[in-house]
Design a protein around this motif. Structure first.
Motif, mmCIF file in Angstrom:
data_model
loop_
_atom_site.group_PDB
_atom_site.id
_atom_site.type_symbol
_atom_site.label_atom_id
_atom_site.label_comp_id
_atom_site.label_asym_id
_atom_site.label_seq_id
_atom_site.Cartn_x
_atom_site.Cartn_y
_atom_site.Cartn_z
ATOM 1 N N HIS A 164 -10.787 4.068 36.418
ATOM 2 C CA HIS A 164 -11.694 5.190 36.697
ATOM 3 C C HIS A 164 -11.392 5.821 38.054
ATOM 4 O O HIS A 164 -11.499 7.042 38.213
ATOM 5 C CB HIS A 164 -13.151 4.707 36.679
ATOM 6 C CG HIS A 164 -13.654 4.366 35.326
ATOM 7 N ND1 HIS A 164 -14.904 3.814 35.106
ATOM 8 C CD2 HIS A 164 -13.072 4.494 34.094
ATOM 9 C CE1 HIS A 164 -15.078 3.631 33.805
ATOM 10 N NE2 HIS A 164 -13.975 4.022 33.172
ATOM 11 N N ARG A 168 -8.704 7.896 35.114
ATOM 12 C CA ARG A 168 -8.209 7.528 33.777
ATOM 13 C C ARG A 168 -9.303 6.738 33.054
ATOM 14 O O ARG A 168 -10.044 5.979 33.663
ATOM 15 C CB ARG A 168 -6.921 6.704 33.860
ATOM 16 C CG ARG A 168 -5.743 7.487 34.410
ATOM 17 C CD ARG A 168 -4.497 6.616 34.458
ATOM 18 N NE ARG A 168 -3.321 7.385 34.864
ATOM 19 C CZ ARG A 168 -2.939 7.527 36.137
ATOM 20 N NH1 ARG A 168 -3.622 6.953 37.114
ATOM 21 N NH2 ARG A 168 -1.867 8.235 36.430
ATOM 22 N N SER A 169 -9.340 6.870 31.762
ATOM 23 C CA SER A 169 -10.362 6.215 30.964
ATOM 24 C C SER A 169 -10.100 4.720 30.836
ATOM 25 O O SER A 169 -8.944 4.261 30.817
ATOM 26 C CB SER A 169 -10.409 6.853 29.573
ATOM 27 O OG SER A 169 -11.262 6.129 28.714
ATOM 28 N N TRP A 171 -10.450 3.171 28.231
ATOM 29 C CA TRP A 171 -9.892 2.928 26.904
ATOM 30 C C TRP A 171 -8.397 2.647 26.950
ATOM 31 O O TRP A 171 -7.813 2.243 25.930
ATOM 32 C CB TRP A 171 -10.175 4.106 25.972
ATOM 33 C CG TRP A 171 -11.583 4.079 25.453
ATOM 34 C CD1 TRP A 171 -12.617 4.890 25.800
ATOM 35 C CD2 TRP A 171 -12.101 3.146 24.499
ATOM 36 N NE1 TRP A 171 -13.761 4.541 25.130
ATOM 37 C CE2 TRP A 171 -13.467 3.468 24.314
ATOM 38 C CE3 TRP A 171 -11.566 2.079 23.784
ATOM 39 C CZ2 TRP A 171 -14.289 2.753 23.448
ATOM 40 C CZ3 TRP A 171 -12.387 1.367 22.919
ATOM 41 C CH2 TRP A 171 -13.720 1.708 22.760
ATOM 42 N N PHE A 237 -15.819 10.052 36.742
ATOM 43 C CA PHE A 237 -16.383 8.704 36.620
ATOM 44 C C PHE A 237 -17.272 8.345 37.807
ATOM 45 O O PHE A 237 -17.787 7.229 37.848
ATOM 46 C CB PHE A 237 -15.255 7.674 36.480
ATOM 47 C CG PHE A 237 -14.417 7.881 35.256
ATOM 48 C CD1 PHE A 237 -14.896 7.537 33.996
ATOM 49 C CD2 PHE A 237 -13.150 8.428 35.352
ATOM 50 C CE1 PHE A 237 -14.120 7.735 32.861
ATOM 51 C CE2 PHE A 237 -12.368 8.620 34.233
ATOM 52 C CZ PHE A 237 -12.855 8.274 32.973
#
Length: 238
Positions: A164, A168-169, A171, A237
Motif C-alpha cells: 500500500h 499497490r494493492s 491483491w 490507501f
C-alpha cells in the motif's frame, strides 16, 4: 512677498527657504508629505502636504513569487509534500511493537524500515528457535512452531501495508495464494495418476517446472515492490 519657510529635519528647525527652494527639497525627498513646516503668520507647525502639492504615493510592487515547478514532486521522503507522516520510519524495536500492535491490520501503510526490520526479527527468531529445536528435540520444535504461528499474520499484514505504501494493492499477495491453490491441486491429481499408471509423467514435470518459474518471477517482482520507495504524500490507501 514670498514666505520664508522653515522645516523640521532630524529634530531641528531648518530654513528659512523660499517656495522655489521648498519645491526643490520636496523633489529631492528631503521634505516629505508628513514633514512639519512653519512660516510666519502660522500658529503652529503643520504637515507639508497641507501647503504644497505631493504626488500620490504608489503602492510597492508585490514581490515576485516564482511559479511552482511543472510535473509531479520528486520521489523520496524529502519531497515537495515533506515526509509522509502516515508511514513514518521505524527503528528495530518500534517496528516490532507496531507490527504486533497491528497484528491483523491490512489497511493503511508501512514504511520500508518498518517492514524490513520486522523481517529481520522473523529471520533472527527463526534461527534461534531452529537452534533450540536441534538442542531440545521435540520441545524445541514446539517453540519453532509457536514462533512461526505467532508471526504469520503480522508478517502478512505488514507486507500488505508495505505494498500500500508504494500505491499497490494487497491483491498482489492474495491473488498469488488464490492462484497457487488450484496449481497444487492439479499437481496432486497428476501425481496420483502417474503413480496409478494412468498419467503422463512428462506433463507432470512440465507443469511443475512452469509453476517453479512462475513462483521465481513472482518472488523477484515482490522483492522489487517491497524495496520500492514510498509514494510521496497520501495515496489511495492512506
Amino acid at each position: 512677498m514670498t514666505k520664508a519657510w522653515h522645516y523640521a529635519w532630524q529634530g531641528k528647525s531648518e530654513g528659512p527657504v523660499d517656495e522655489a527652494m521648498m519645491g526643490d527639497l520636496i523633489r529631492a525627498g528631503r521634505v516629505r508629505a508628513d514633514t512639519l513646516i512653519w512660516a510666519e503668520g502660522m500658529g503652529d507647525w503643520e504637515r507639508a502636504d497641507v501647503h504644497f502639492p505631493f504626488a500620490p504615493v504608489r503602492p510597492a510592487a508585490p514581490a515576485y513569487v516564482p511559479p511552482p515547478p511543472a510535473g509531479p514532486p520528486p520521489l523520496g521522503r524529502e519531497s515537495a509534500y515533506g515526509p509522509y507522516e502516515g508511514a513514518p520510519p521505524r527503528d528495530f524495536i518500534e517496528a516490532i511493537k507496531v507490527c504486533f500492535r497491528k497484528y491483523a491490520t491490512f489497511k493503511g501503510r508501512a514504511s520500508r524500515s518498518e517492514f524490513w526490520w520486522f523481517q529481520l526479527f522473523i529471520i533472527g527468531g527463526s534461527l534461534l528457535t531452529g537452534l533450540l529445536e536441534n538442542g531440545m528435540g521435540r520441545d524445541g520444535a514446539v517453540l519453532n512452531g509457536l514462533f512461526s504461528l505467532a508471526t504469520f499474520l503480522p508478517a502478512l499484514s505488514v507486507q500488505v501495508r508495505r505494498l500500500h505504501d508504494t500505491d499497490r494493492s494487497g491483491w498482489w499477495i492474495g491473488g498469488f495464494y488464490l492462484a497457487i491453490i488450484p496449481g497444487v491441486v492439479v499437481l496432486g491429481v497428476l501425481a496420483a495418476m502417474v503413480e496409478g499408471g494412468g498419467g503422463n509423467d512428462m506433463a507432470l514435470g512440465a507443469i511443475a517446472i512452469a509453476m517453479g518459474v512462475a513462483v521465481l518471477v513472482y518472488s523477484i517482482l515482490m522483492l522489487v515492490f517491497l524495496a520500492s520507495r514510498s509514494t510521496p504524500g497520501p495515496n489511495r490507501f492512506g
